[in-house]
Design a protein around this motif. Structure first.
Motif, PDB file in Angstrom:
ATOM      1  N   ASP A 409     -23.025   0.792  24.199  1.00  0.00           N
ATOM      2  CA  ASP A 409     -21.929   0.599  25.143  1.00  0.00           C
ATOM      3  C   ASP A 409     -20.602   1.219  24.704  1.00  0.00           C
ATOM      4  N   VAL A 410     -20.405   1.338  23.398  1.00  0.00           N
ATOM      5  CA  VAL A 410     -19.093   1.693  22.850  1.00  0.00           C
ATOM      6  C   VAL A 410     -19.194   2.927  21.966  1.00  0.00           C
ATOM      7  N   LEU A 411     -18.205   3.821  22.085  1.00  0.00           N
ATOM      8  CA  LEU A 411     -18.039   4.920  21.143  1.00  0.00           C
ATOM      9  C   LEU A 411     -16.830   4.627  20.270  1.00  0.00           C
ATOM     10  N   SER A 412     -16.963   4.898  18.987  1.00  0.00           N
ATOM     11  CA  SER A 412     -15.865   4.674  18.049  1.00  0.00           C
ATOM     12  C   SER A 412     -15.820   5.838  17.065  1.00  0.00           C
ATOM     13  N   TYR A 413     -14.636   6.349  16.835  1.00  0.00           N
ATOM     14  CA  TYR A 413     -14.475   7.501  15.952  1.00  0.00           C
ATOM     15  C   TYR A 413     -13.032   7.582  15.491  1.00  0.00           C
ATOM     16  N   GLU A 414     -12.809   8.411  14.483  1.00  0.00           N
ATOM     17  CA  GLU A 414     -11.465   8.639  13.959  1.00  0.00           C
ATOM     18  C   GLU A 414     -11.112  10.111  14.086  1.00  0.00           C
ATOM     19  N   ARG A 415      -9.835  10.379  14.255  1.00  0.00           N
ATOM     20  CA  ARG A 415      -9.283  11.727  14.131  1.00  0.00           C
ATOM     21  C   ARG A 415      -8.365  11.692  12.915  1.00  0.00           C
ATOM     22  N   ILE A 416      -8.682  12.512  11.928  1.00  0.00           N
ATOM     23  CA  ILE A 416      -8.009  12.433  10.633  1.00  0.00           C
ATOM     24  C   ILE A 416      -7.395  13.781  10.274  1.00  0.00           C
ATOM     25  N   LEU A 417      -6.106  13.752   9.944  1.00  0.00           N
ATOM     26  CA  LEU A 417      -5.394  14.939   9.467  1.00  0.00           C
ATOM     27  C   LEU A 417      -4.547  14.521   8.280  1.00  0.00           C
ATOM     28  N   GLY A 418      -4.963  14.919   7.085  1.00  0.00           N
ATOM     29  CA  GLY A 418      -4.235  14.505   5.889  1.00  0.00           C
ATOM     30  C   GLY A 418      -4.229  12.991   5.768  1.00  0.00           C
ATOM     31  N   ASN A 419      -3.020  12.439   5.685  1.00  0.00           N
ATOM     32  CA  ASN A 419      -2.885  10.985   5.576  1.00  0.00           C
ATOM     33  C   ASN A 419      -2.745  10.292   6.922  1.00  0.00           C
TER      34      ASN A 419
END
Length: 461
Positions: A409-419
């Protein structure tokens, strides 16, 4: 079993074959030009965009597009379409549309001039200039796989198209004569067409129609020539042949992801299918960048079966306002470039057609743009565009998927740039959920998600 049309079959075969066929050393995609990597595309289907269906009318609405936060305008072909009435050389969808109109914008008669239906060459030049004045880039649509049966070059160059032993046209999936890329003269003719629009119209880039069906070496040489005129040329391939992204194209279409939406939203299959598709796409080749949309002129083209008295519902009608909001939030927080199809910013549900203007198949701005739901959607698009522009993790950062307790049901993710790190959670179902996210360090966090809710953590306004 539901019948699969030839265009859909092409896209399915392309997606499946290129994603699994690459072998050998890992390859790395080119870095897209800045204005595509950081961009937000708005597609104009000229016949549907305004009641008039002209370039002048479209030009008047460019401030609206810029006001949304879009940075790139991609316009469907406005060049002279073939007016031949022999339906042998009409596509199945064109015949089935009931429009009885020979002028399919993807069946070109003259590659160098604007079709009078849309205006003049000067109108197109004015359109580009006005867009540039608003700091919008412009992409034209090039259709080089096939042409119309009475294309202007055929009288002097019959060898520009493929022919059988009897001299008759060899046609492609859409019943149009296929161009003959074994002819060096044909290649030069098309290169000159690319160069002409760069020099005379100051266009910024091109979307290449069914680019996978055109030889890759043609596109490679074409880019070399275009970069001599405009080093910052941007190119988008309607296809998914991975090696295109090594040099010839900046981005390809995110078809493999787009194919999952009907499975997930119409058939109730797991949302994890979308994650799996995106993970596969990122590897073919490594770092591949894609244009992501939920609708375009093909998917919004409602006249494929109008002769049978049927209209396929638009995405907005099929899935509803809240579900579409969640999908747009997804597109704007992914890597790659999001594309808004004309009218999505007001939740347009009306039928469109690329085959003609009968039955008022166009956006009704006066009636529809001032409703409460239209204003909510416009505000959302502006908000998403602002978030994307002002937070570089969404345009430069890595995409890292996170496991959660509701993968169906759910999508979960991160967008990471440096800190800098943003976590995104999207509930694609119409029910309240309490889902637990497992971060890469093993820590867990639990979130309450309302139906079709999406969150950025920490919040960004």
């Amino acid at each position: 079993m539901k019948k699969i049309t030839l265009p859909i079959l092409f896209f399915l075969l392309t997606a499946c074959s290129v994603l699994y066929a690459q072998k050998g050393p890992e390859k790395t995609a080119r870095k897209p030009v800045d204005w595509l990597q950081y961009g937000i595309i708005y597609q104009i289907n000229t016949r549907a965009f305004t009641p008039e269906g002209t370039l002048k009318a479209a030009e008047k609405r460019l401030p609206h597009i810029a006001g949304l936060g879009a940075t790139v305008v991609y316009i469907c072909p406005v060049f002279c379409a073939d007016d031949d009435m022999n339906k042998k050389y009409w596509s199945a969808r064109q015949k089935g549309s009931g429009m009885e109109n020979p002028k399919n914008p993807y069946r070109i008669k003259d590659y160098f001039h604007v079709d009078p239906e849309y205006g003049t060459d000067e109108d197109l030049k004015s359109f580009v200039k006005s867009a540039h004045d608003l700091e919008l880039k412009v992409m034209f649509d090039l259709v080089y796989f096939h042409c119309g049966p009475t294309a202007v070059f055929l009288k002097d160059h019959p060898e520009f198209v493929q022919r059988d032993k009897n001299g008759d046209f060899i046609t492609g999936s859409w019943a149009f004569p296929r161009l003959n890329f074994n002819s060096p003269e044909l290649r030069e003719y098309l290169y000159s067409n690319m160069e002409y629009f760069l020099k005379e119209f100051d266009v910024d880039g091109y979307r290449m129609d069914v680019g996978d069906l055109v030889p890759l070496d043609f596109w490679v040489e074409g880019r070399k020539r275009m970069e001599k005129i405009k080093p910052n040329i941007g190119t988008l391939c309607e296809g998914m042949r991975g090696d295109d992204l090594l040099y010839a194209f900046d981005e390809c279409y995110g078809f493999l992801l787009q194919f999952q939406y009907p499975k997930v939203f119409d058939k109730g299959q797991p949302v994890s299918l979308m994650r799996e598709a995106k993970e596969k796409m990122a590897k073919k080749p490594k770092g591949a960048q894609y244009m992501h949309c939920v609708e375009n002129h093909d998917y919004a083209n409602q006249t494929a079966s109008i002769a049978k008295g049927k209209l396929r519902p638009r995405s907005e009608e099929r899935w509803g306002e809240k579900q579409m909001d969640a999908i747009l939030a997804f597109l704007f927080t992914l890597d790659g470039t999001p594309m808004i199809y004309c009218g999505q910013e007001i939740g347009d549900k009306r039928p469109h057609s690329i085959f003609g203007k009968k039955n008022e198949f166009h956006i009704h701005w006066k009636e529809d743009a001032n409703t409460d739901s239209a204003k909510r959607r416009t505000d959302l698009v502006k908000r998403l565009a602002k978030i994307r522009k002002e937070n570089k993790q969404f345009t430069e950062g890595d995409l890292v998927w996170l496991d959660n307790s509701h993968p169906e049901d759910v999508l979960s993710y991160e967008r990471i740039l440096g800190n800098t790190k943003s976590m995104i959670l999207i509930n694609f179902r119409g029910k309240d959920l309490k889902t637990t996210i497992t971060e890469k360090d093993g820590s867990k966090k639990t979130f309450d998600l309302a139906p079709y809710a999406w969150k950025i953590v920490p919040p960004i306004e």
